[in-house]
Design an enzyme around this catalytic site. Structure first.
Site, PDB file in Angstrom:
ATOM      1  N   ASP A 237     -33.002  19.330 -37.009  1.00  0.00           N
ATOM      2  CA  ASP A 237     -33.127  20.785 -37.015  1.00  0.00           C
ATOM      3  C   ASP A 237     -32.229  21.422 -38.066  1.00  0.00           C
ATOM      4  O   ASP A 237     -31.390  22.264 -37.772  1.00  0.00           O
ATOM      5  CB  ASP A 237     -32.809  21.333 -35.617  1.00  0.00           C
ATOM      6  CG  ASP A 237     -33.108  22.821 -35.498  1.00  0.00           C
ATOM      7  OD1 ASP A 237     -34.033  23.286 -36.193  1.00  0.00           O
ATOM      8  OD2 ASP A 237     -32.408  23.509 -34.735  1.00  0.00           O
ATOM      9  N   GLU A 480     -27.938  12.336 -31.301  1.00  0.00           N
ATOM     10  CA  GLU A 480     -29.128  12.502 -30.458  1.00  0.00           C
ATOM     11  C   GLU A 480     -30.247  11.509 -30.802  1.00  0.00           C
ATOM     12  O   GLU A 480     -31.398  11.891 -30.991  1.00  0.00           O
ATOM     13  CB  GLU A 480     -29.651  13.935 -30.535  1.00  0.00           C
ATOM     14  CG  GLU A 480     -28.693  14.961 -29.964  1.00  0.00           C
ATOM     15  CD  GLU A 480     -29.283  16.367 -29.933  1.00  0.00           C
ATOM     16  OE1 GLU A 480     -30.389  16.580 -30.471  1.00  0.00           O
ATOM     17  OE2 GLU A 480     -28.641  17.266 -29.357  1.00  0.00           O
ATOM     18  N   TYR A 533     -27.916  22.127 -23.477  1.00  0.00           N
ATOM     19  CA  TYR A 533     -28.219  23.534 -23.720  1.00  0.00           C
ATOM     20  C   TYR A 533     -28.844  24.145 -22.475  1.00  0.00           C
ATOM     21  O   TYR A 533     -29.978  24.614 -22.492  1.00  0.00           O
ATOM     22  CB  TYR A 533     -29.142  23.674 -24.935  1.00  0.00           C
ATOM     23  CG  TYR A 533     -28.468  23.342 -26.240  1.00  0.00           C
ATOM     24  CD1 TYR A 533     -27.780  24.309 -26.958  1.00  0.00           C
ATOM     25  CD2 TYR A 533     -28.491  22.045 -26.752  1.00  0.00           C
ATOM     26  CE1 TYR A 533     -27.148  24.009 -28.153  1.00  0.00           C
ATOM     27  CE2 TYR A 533     -27.862  21.729 -27.941  1.00  0.00           C
ATOM     28  CZ  TYR A 533     -27.193  22.716 -28.642  1.00  0.00           C
ATOM     29  OH  TYR A 533     -26.562  22.414 -29.823  1.00  0.00           O
ATOM     30  N   GLU A 569     -21.931  19.560 -28.095  1.00  0.00           N
ATOM     31  CA  GLU A 569     -22.732  20.714 -28.495  1.00  0.00           C
ATOM     32  C   GLU A 569     -23.053  21.539 -27.256  1.00  0.00           C
ATOM     33  O   GLU A 569     -23.344  20.991 -26.188  1.00  0.00           O
ATOM     34  CB  GLU A 569     -24.054  20.313 -29.165  1.00  0.00           C
ATOM     35  CG  GLU A 569     -23.944  19.724 -30.548  1.00  0.00           C
ATOM     36  CD  GLU A 569     -25.326  19.436 -31.160  1.00  0.00           C
ATOM     37  OE1 GLU A 569     -26.311  20.095 -30.746  1.00  0.00           O
ATOM     38  OE2 GLU A 569     -25.420  18.560 -32.037  1.00  0.00           O
TER      39      GLU A 569
END
Length: 675
Positions: A237, A480, A533, A569
């Site tokens: 991303d 990831e 997240y 994160e």
């Protein structure tokens, strides 16, 4: 979970120590230590031998009395190969003549990504070979003196590069973000009257065995797409910026030169120890003068051996920012390779050295035997116009913002950053988790032998480049990955073992977003780094679920692995200036609420086994176009132009409070901090 230092001791105990003992037990610096501390140092320094496995060095080019550096930054000629197979430049041998003679060229700055420099949308998203060229005036003394090596060095180019000098191929390199070089002195001396024409071809195509991986997709439905149409699919991303991103240099050394230096440091009470090893090239027999100097330039230890232990009484340790009143203290290790009889000159190289230790327990991360809590950020090398190009004003601005925030650390998400950035971290005491470009490993085919082989080489190059930076306290081998896939077990077991063999003095991790019970790589890391997240990608718009979900996450990971955890994160997108009360997604209020909800849980768990929190992200950054991104990722606490959002003030208040909890901070910590 055993500490990384214990791991070193265990591995050393299984090896023969006879040669090591002959070299070091008689050393004065070690003889003066107590027996238990002597054993600790022997165990640590035994790991040093493993840190010297690579054949050649990649020392950062520094000027000295024996070395000169000539920067080639500026405007280069540029041409994209727009032929259907992107191979016209090779077929027509563009490197054999001036690039302008092959067709139209444009101006292109170096260092910079080429994508955002022009108004041409096809160049912004161009995939394939692009060509750079510049003619350089080489000082005549470099050519006349056959005892002078001339080296061309590229700081980084994305992703595959081929370099020619006057039409002769001198080197090629697979992978971005890391430097490569070649000696060209003999080539230049073949025709001293000819200008030095440097041609560099760079290809940003990603495949399943590159880092990061990608796939070229050819669109064959001619009712929808023109002939030969293809796109580059990526699994990460951030925007796939390309070009020559870091400086291109010419530098010189004598024929016999210092090729590499490796240092490993430790301390006992107020005595510091610097174990060093110097490697040289083109010297049948070498004589050395080794001098360790303090900040004032005073000699505090010296040697005439190519390897050994230097002792520092009343040592100034390298401390992180906000952990000590004198953070980032650096000594200078001056290495002089004395010229052999009949040789032209000595070679002189000076390496900054920070003396510090790193240890990991089941609940703590220790720097200099004291608990260290990561309160920092994730970043990107990303900015308007220059993309990933090295930008000194931006670098200095970012360090001022880091200090303003009270951040003591960052991760080089998701690739190695410029060496100049790490040098600033060394000087300012900013702690670094150094990450390789292993992002987007999602396809099972990217766990194959070709991918693993390349990944091992990348770690070779990364450790070789960054091994001496005191700011670097941990290696990250991936971000990831699809770590639940069966091949991930062997892949990460091999990769992490290899990294530990390269450098047993630092812990190794990778950043995971996998299920804790199915993650195949987690058993092999020293520290669990987990991304989540909650209320954004999961249960979007529901921050009330964060406390229970985040608490469950921590309990699950620690319960299974008994290893310290970093929240590597977390965050939420916020469009600058967009407001709503009650908070809704994409507003500054919602980003604040998400951060505060995470922080409440961090405050509970950091008293147990959570050792850090790294916000995603320091600043907004560009991504590929898509329905989930409005001109890039907006999870920064600063805008892409480095203006603060409301979340930046929440983070600033928290980080300074965390710093104050480590002890009463003296007046010097009030921002701005002096250098």
């Amino acid at each position: 979970m055993t500490s990384s230092r214990s791991d070193i001791t265990t591995s050393f105990s299984n090896k023969s120590t006879s040669n090591f003992s002959r070299n070091f037990v008689g050393n004065t610096a070690l003889r003066m230590l107590k027996p238990e501390k002597l054993f600790r140092c022997l165990c640590l320094f035994a790991a040093f031998e493993a840190a010297c496995l690579l054949d050649t060095g990649m020392l950062f080019p520094r000027e000295s009395s024996s070395r000169e550096v000539k920067e080639l930054n500026g405007v280069w000629n540029f041409r994209a190969d727009r032929s259907p197979d992107r191979n016209q430049g090779f077929d027509a041998a563009w490197y054999k003549r001036r690039l302008a003679e092959t067709g139209p060229v444009i101006d292109m700055p170096v260092p910079a990504s080429y994508n955002d420099i022009t108004q041409d949308p096809t160049l912004r998203d161009f995939i394939g070979w692009v060509w750079y060229e510049r003619e350089v005036v080489v000082p005549s003394r470099w050519i006349a003196d056959k005892g002078t090596r001339v080296v061309i060095r590229v700081g980084s180019a994305h992703y595959y590069s081929v370099v020619w000098v006057n039409g002769v191929r001198v080197t090629e390199h697979k992978g971005g973000h890391l430097p490569f070089e070649a000696e060209i002195g003999a080539l230049l001396r073949k025709d001293p009257t000819q200008p030095c024409r440097i041609t560099i071809a760079v290809n940003n195509t990603l495949s399943l065995d590159t880092l990061p991986p990608g796939v070229i997709q050819h669109m064959t439905d001619h009712t929808k797409y023109p002939e030969g149409y293809f796109v580059q699919n990526i699994y990460f991303d951030f925007f796939n910026y390309a070009g020559i991103h870091r400086p291109v240099l010419l530098y010189t050394t004598p024929t016999a030169y210092v090729d590499d230096i490796t240092v490993v440091t430790d301390f006992s009470d107020n005595t510091g120890l610097v174990k060093y090893k110097v490697s040289v090239q083109n010297a049948a027999s070498a004589t050395f003068k080794i001098t360790l100097m303090d900040k004032g330039g005073h000699c505090i230890a010296s040697s005439s051996e190519p390897s050994g232990v230097l002792k520092i009484v009343d040592v100034n340790l390298w401390w992180p920012y906000l952990m000590h009143e004198n953070p980032g203290y650096l000594y200078s290790l001056e290495v002089v390779l004395l010229a052999a009889e009949g040789s032209a000159s000595n070679d002189v190289y000076t390496l900054p050295v920070g003396i510090r230790t790193v240890d990991v327990t089941s609940t703590q991360f220790l720097i200099n035997k004291k608990p260290f809590y990561f309160h920092g950020v994730n970043k990107h090398e990303d900015s308007d116009i220059r993309g990933k190009g090295l930008d000194w004003p931006l670098m200095v601005k970012d360090f001022n913002l880091l200090k303003w925030l009270g951040a003591n650390s960052f991760r080089t998400s998701h690739y190695p950053y410029a060496e100049e950035i790490l040098q600033m971290c060394d000087r300012h005491g900013i702690v670094v988790i150094d990450e390789c470009p292993g992002v987007g490993i999602k396809d099972i085919r990217s766990f194959g032998n070709a991918s693993l082989t390349h990944h091992l080489v990348v770690m070779d190059e990364l450790v070789r480049r960054d091994k001496n930076h005191p700011s670097v306290v941990m290696w990250s081998v991936a971000n990831e990955p699809a770590a639940e896939m069966p091949p991930a077990d062997y892949y990460f077991k091999t990769l992490i073992k290899h990294t530990k063999e390269l450098d047993p003095t630092r812990p190794v991790t990778f950043i995971t977003d996998s299920n804790y019970a199915r993650d195949k790589g987690a058993p092999y890391v020293d520290v669990i780094c987990v991304n989540s997240y909650f209320s954004w990608y999961h249960d979007p718009g529901h921050p009330e679920v964060i406390p229970i979900q985040l608490n469950t996450q921590f309990e699950n990971w620690y319960g299974k692995y008994q290893k310290p955890i970093i929240q590597s994160e977390y965050g939420a997108d916020a469009v600058p200036g967009l407001h709503s009360d009650p908070p809704v997604m994409f507003t500054e209020e919602y980003q604040k609420l998400v951060l505060q909800s995470y922080h409440n849980v961090f405050d509970q768990k950091r008293k147990q086994y959570v050792i850090g929190e790294l916000i995603w992200n320091f600043a907004d950054f560009m991504t590929t176009q898509g329905i989930m991104r409005v001109v890039g990722n907006k999870k920064g606490v600063f805008s892409r132009q480095r203006q603060p959002k409301a979340a930046a003030f929440i983070l600033k208040e928290r980080y300074w409070r965390l710093a104050n909890e480590t002890g009463k901070l003296p007046a010097w910590t009030k921002y701005p901090c002096s250098l």
